[in-house]
Each structure stands twice: as C-alpha cells, then as structure tokens.
Design a protein around this motif. Structure first.
Motif, PDB file in Angstrom:
ATOM      1  N   VAL A 121      -0.183  -6.777 -12.712  1.00 20.03           N
ATOM      2  CA  VAL A 121       0.764  -7.143 -13.899  1.00 20.03           C
ATOM      3  C   VAL A 121      -0.767  -6.501 -15.329  1.00 20.03           C
ATOM      4  O   VAL A 121      -0.118  -6.544 -15.972  1.00 20.03           O
ATOM      5  CB  VAL A 121       1.631  -7.694 -14.275  1.00 20.03           C
ATOM      6  N   LEU A 122      -1.195  -7.701 -14.384  1.00 15.74           N
ATOM      7  CA  LEU A 122      -2.787  -8.048 -15.452  1.00 15.74           C
ATOM      8  C   LEU A 122      -4.082  -6.376 -15.799  1.00 15.74           C
ATOM      9  O   LEU A 122      -4.200  -6.278 -16.555  1.00 15.74           O
ATOM     10  CB  LEU A 122      -4.022  -8.717 -14.664  1.00 15.74           C
TER      11      LEU A 122
ATOM     12  N   VAL B 172       4.234  -4.375  -4.558  1.00 12.91           N
ATOM     13  CA  VAL B 172       5.301  -5.500  -3.932  1.00 12.91           C
ATOM     14  C   VAL B 172       6.598  -4.113  -4.270  1.00 12.91           C
ATOM     15  O   VAL B 172       8.058  -4.095  -3.049  1.00 12.91           O
ATOM     16  CB  VAL B 172       5.779  -6.667  -3.916  1.00 12.91           C
ATOM     17  N   LEU B 173       6.744  -3.406  -4.901  1.00  5.90           N
ATOM     18  CA  LEU B 173       7.737  -3.398  -5.475  1.00  5.90           C
ATOM     19  C   LEU B 173       7.606  -1.704  -5.360  1.00  5.90           C
ATOM     20  O   LEU B 173       8.412  -0.760  -5.280  1.00  5.90           O
ATOM     21  CB  LEU B 173       8.175  -3.405  -7.120  1.00  5.90           C
TER      22      LEU B 173
ATOM     23  N   VAL C 271       2.264  -0.626 -11.565  1.00  5.71           N
ATOM     24  CA  VAL C 271       3.811  -1.150 -10.916  1.00  5.71           C
ATOM     25  C   VAL C 271       3.285  -1.559  -9.982  1.00  5.71           C
ATOM     26  O   VAL C 271       2.239  -1.346  -8.768  1.00  5.71           O
ATOM     27  CB  VAL C 271       4.524  -0.279 -10.942  1.00  5.71           C
ATOM     28  N   PRO C 272       3.929  -3.460  -9.850  1.00  2.58           N
ATOM     29  CA  PRO C 272       3.400  -3.968  -8.449  1.00  2.58           C
ATOM     30  C   PRO C 272       3.386  -2.603  -7.496  1.00  2.58           C
ATOM     31  O   PRO C 272       4.483  -3.188  -7.167  1.00  2.58           O
ATOM     32  CB  PRO C 272       4.085  -5.475  -8.495  1.00  2.58           C
TER      33      PRO C 272
ATOM     34  N   THR D 208       0.339  -8.785  -6.993  1.00  2.39           N
ATOM     35  CA  THR D 208       1.628  -9.037  -8.036  1.00  2.39           C
ATOM     36  C   THR D 208       0.615  -9.249  -9.376  1.00  2.39           C
ATOM     37  O   THR D 208       0.503  -7.968 -10.514  1.00  2.39           O
ATOM     38  CB  THR D 208       3.310  -9.450  -7.875  1.00  2.39           C
TER      39      THR D 208
END
Lengths: 207, 207, 207
Positions: free
Chosen positions: A137-138, A145-146, A142-143, A133
């Motif tokens: 983000v870096l 996990v989502l 969109v991660p 995740t």
C-alpha cells in the motif's frame, strides 16, 4: 531465548530485508525510506495480530529486540543492496521466508493467547501477510495478498499445521517446522510455476 | 489547560489545515472530503501512537477538544482555501508545524505512559509522521516519510530532545520547545535546500 | 439472536458481496483476492470502531459468526459474479445497504459502550465507511468517503438518528430502522442524481 522467539526474529529480519530491498528497487527511496519500509514490512504483521488479539501494546513494538532486528535488516539491505539485487529473486525468497516463519509463529501466539481455531489460523495468516500488505500500500502496488500467485493460501496452510494439532493437545515444535516448511514450499512452487488460485467465471478475461 | 495540551491542539489545528488544503489542491474534493482528510491528517498520528502504547480509547478521539479543533481546521481551510493557497508554501509550513509539535508532544506522552527510551523516540516520530502518511495513502501519493527531503529525521531529533533529558530526570518544558524548534528548523532547511538523506549505492540512478 | 446482531450480520453480508464484486470487476483478482477483499470490506469498519472504542479484541473478529458470514458473502459473490454483475448497479446497492446497516449498528454499539454523543455519531459513521475505505485503498482508488457523491453524510445522519434519541432516553429499535432508512434513501438519491457536497471556492474548477 525460546525457539519461537528465534524463529520470530528470523522472520522479522527476512521481512526487513525484503521491505528495504523493495524500497530500493521499486521506489528508489533514500536511507530513511528504505529503513522505514523495512521496519513496517517486518513489524506490521505482528502489530496487526496483536491489535486483533487485544494484546496491546504489541509485542513486536514493546520488545526492543524486534525493533533492533528490523532496523538492522533495513540497514543491511541498504548497504548491500547492489549485492543482494544480483542474487536472483532474493526479494521473493526473503518474502517467502518471512511469510512462512510468521504464519507459524503468529498462529502459535494466537493459540497461546486463547484464540479459537478459526481465529488462530486467520491470525497466523494475517501476521504473515500483514506487513507485506502495508508495504505494498505504501509503495502503491496492489497487495500480493490480493493479486499474487498463492500468497495467502500457503500462510493459511502453515498456520493450520500449528493450530489444529495444538487443538487436539498435540502441539509442539515439530508442527512449527512442518508448517513453516509446507508454507515455504507451496509459496515457492506458486512463484516458480506462476500458479494462481482460480479466477472468477465472469471477470477473468484478461489481466 | 496544560501547556502540553495547548501545543497538542495547535499541532492538531496545523495538520487539519494541511490535510484539508491537500484535499483542495491535490485531489479537488468536496467539503466532506476536505474535512475528513483534514481530520484524519490531524488525528491519525495520535491514534497510531495510542494503539502502539495500548492506551485505548485513544486520547485524540475520546477527548472532544481534539475532534472540534480538527474539524474546525478542516472547515477553515475549506472556507479560506483560495487565500491560504496564495500564501506561498502554506501547505508545507502547516505540515512542518504539525510535525514539530506532534514529535515533542507524542514523545512526552510516551514517556509519561512509561515507554522505554527507544520506543518513546519512535512513538514521538510516529505521532508526527502518522497522520501525514494516512493522508498520502488516501490521496494515493507515496508518503512523505518514505520519499521526502528529511521528514522522519527532524521528527526523530525533536522527539529525542524530549525523551533523553527526561530519561536522566531533567525533563521539562524547556526541552519541549527546544525539540520542537530543532525539528522545525531541520525540516524547513530540508525543504528549502531539497536536502535528501543518502540514497542506496545501487538503485539511485535516476528518479 | 438479537435484532441488532441480525442487522449487523446483514450489513456484513452486503459489504462482503460488494467488496468481492469490486475485486472481480475493478481488479480481476483470483478467488483468494476476491474473498479477502470481501472480508476486509465487511469486517474493516467494525474493527476500526472497536479499536477506537478500546473494545479489543474486536467483536467482528472474535465472534465467528461475522467471519463466517463475511467469508460466505465473498464466496457467493465469486460464484455468482456473472449473474450479480448483470443486475445493474448491484455493487452500489450492496454498498449502500452495508453503509446504512453499519451506520446504525455501529452507533448503537458505541452508545452501549458509553461513548459521548459526538463520538458515537462519528463511530457509527466510521463503522459504515471504514470497510469501504480499506477496500478502496487496497485496490488503489481514491476512497468513496473522500470523493463520492454523499457517502459520509448519509452515514452521519443515520448514526445521529440512533444516538440522539438514545441520549434523551428514547432510544429503541424504531430509531434504528428510521436511521438506516434515512441513510439508504439519502445515499441512493446521492448516487442517482450525482449530488455532491459543496466544493471549495478555489479549487473546484475541473475534475
């Protein structure tokens, strides 16, 4: 060196390869960016887990073996990026390996430090998905996990295989391997067949 | 007030100016956004360091002087944004100053709290690059530490100048200034000549 | 169950609904993504607060009631997403409710754990805006706290209503309700009339 530590370092190496290859492919970073992203992917989940357990400084940071393995994974991926990219889906496979290993080792550590059943399952999951995740983000995605096909669910299942037997006094190495195996199989099936969890009744019109 | 604290507050002020100017220029935020981004840029690195050291609550949050200096930097940048923007490259220079000061003060604090050599160098680097990384994530840029000309390397060098002499019992203020100076020079050369660290053999075809 | 806990769980539920609806509307996620984003939005602020207070493991994670309420909020929002979306502005209202409740409960917890006045007001604000900031970063939006009409200011005001009377020995439940009410009113006025805080003299030419 205990089996748990070996599995944890293997997971660290797999995530470092994955994060570093992501840096090479998705973001075309230089060597520093590649190694940094590899290390954050490899160490981030364990750090989040230890913050939530209140077990600071985090084991994955204070123990130099994690740092060395994570940095080595990043450097290997940098050096061999052309070869590793040719291996179809290697990024995905390293990610699934890291996910599976961290789900069980993270859950085992949470049990060891006295977390409740629900918390320990969640902490295994967070250990597994946390590093990826931060990676996403870096590099501004969109991660997983989502958004991804079955990503948190296999980790939850893997962690539950460790936590629930332990709760009934029947923990042990067998369940660690069963949990990691179950997580790996579910995750790879999810990727292979593009299985998603159900979408909401209202908003799922088009991607 | 010790010299270390003065240097740390100077770094805090420089990063607050930088973060706030980034908010003005890159994202056109209102005064709250400007001050918040200034404060996060200024305080984020020290908070990450103290989490990884297990030294909570973090010094940069519990000591009101950091909060006041960070807020003041944000307000000054807001009030003088037009003038500061005219000064060519002021954003970059404030960032390089904060980077250099935090690399050495972060490393010194890690040594003081008993971190190992590798960890202390990494913690100096994390203190230096952490706030800017949070800043970049919040305004949706790929973080400098991943993408930029020599950003983590000068911080690593600066931190090493503090940690290694201390390891051999020869620490002291001299090395703090040498480390900060080395970091500043390398960073500004990196920016000035657009020097990048090596790119991977496979992926570096085009930006 | 104390009043503070009830208010805290209500805030958790409101933020879980908000985060989950954001996942449905803004990012069209599957059920896992919806519940995960709901839980992060609901629990993130309290976790950040407890890290900064050094009160680990964080209450919102170690107490199963927060986890259950947050997960329930995410599932309710998933199941009822079509109905909730029809209610105009329901996302905004749930966000404002969570903001107001967390500003006062976060501030009260900080006072209870012995934080200074400035720190306690900031911690109330961070509790209130933290979860939403994580939510926005994960779905790749510029966080509300940086960009939105009056978002951090109402939280600051709400927290101050709790912290300042407590500082003079006159704390109590009355101020908790006054603070939450003030925060809610200011936030909804800010949204309704699109009031922004002042913009910088230089950069505010166009959005």
């Amino acid at each position: 060196m205990t089996t748990a530590l070996v599995l944890d370092l293997l997971g660290t190496f797999a995530f470092a390869l994955n994060g570093a290859l992501t840096a090479v492919r998705a973001a075309r970073l230089d060597i520093v960016g590649v190694v940094v992203l590899g290390m954050i992917t490899a160490l981030g989940g364990g750090i989040l887990r230890d913050i939530l357990l209140g077990a600071l400084p985090p084991a994955t940071f204070s123990d130099w073996r994690y740092l060395v393995v994570a940095a080595a994974g990043g450097l290997v991926a940098f050096a061999l990026s052309r070869q590793l990219e040719r291996l179809a889906r290697s990024i995905t496979v390293f990610d699934a390996l890291g996910l599976s290993l961290f789900a069980v080792t993270g859950a085992a550590r949470a049990v060891e430090l006295g977390a409740g059943v629900g918390q320990a399952v969640l902490l295994g999951t967070i250990t597994a998905v946390g590093g990826g995740t931060l990676r996403d983000v870096l590099v501004r995605r969109v991660p997983s996990v989502l958004s991804s096909e079955l990503y948190a669910i296999p980790a939850l299942v893997g962690a539950a295989f460790v936590v629930i037997p332990a709760r009934f006094g029947a923990g042990g190495l067998l369940w660690v391997f069963v949990g990691a195996g179950a997580c790996l199989v579910i995750r790879l099936l999810g990727v292979g067949f593009r299985i998603d969890a159900p979408r909401p009744p209202g908003g799922g019109s088009a991607p």
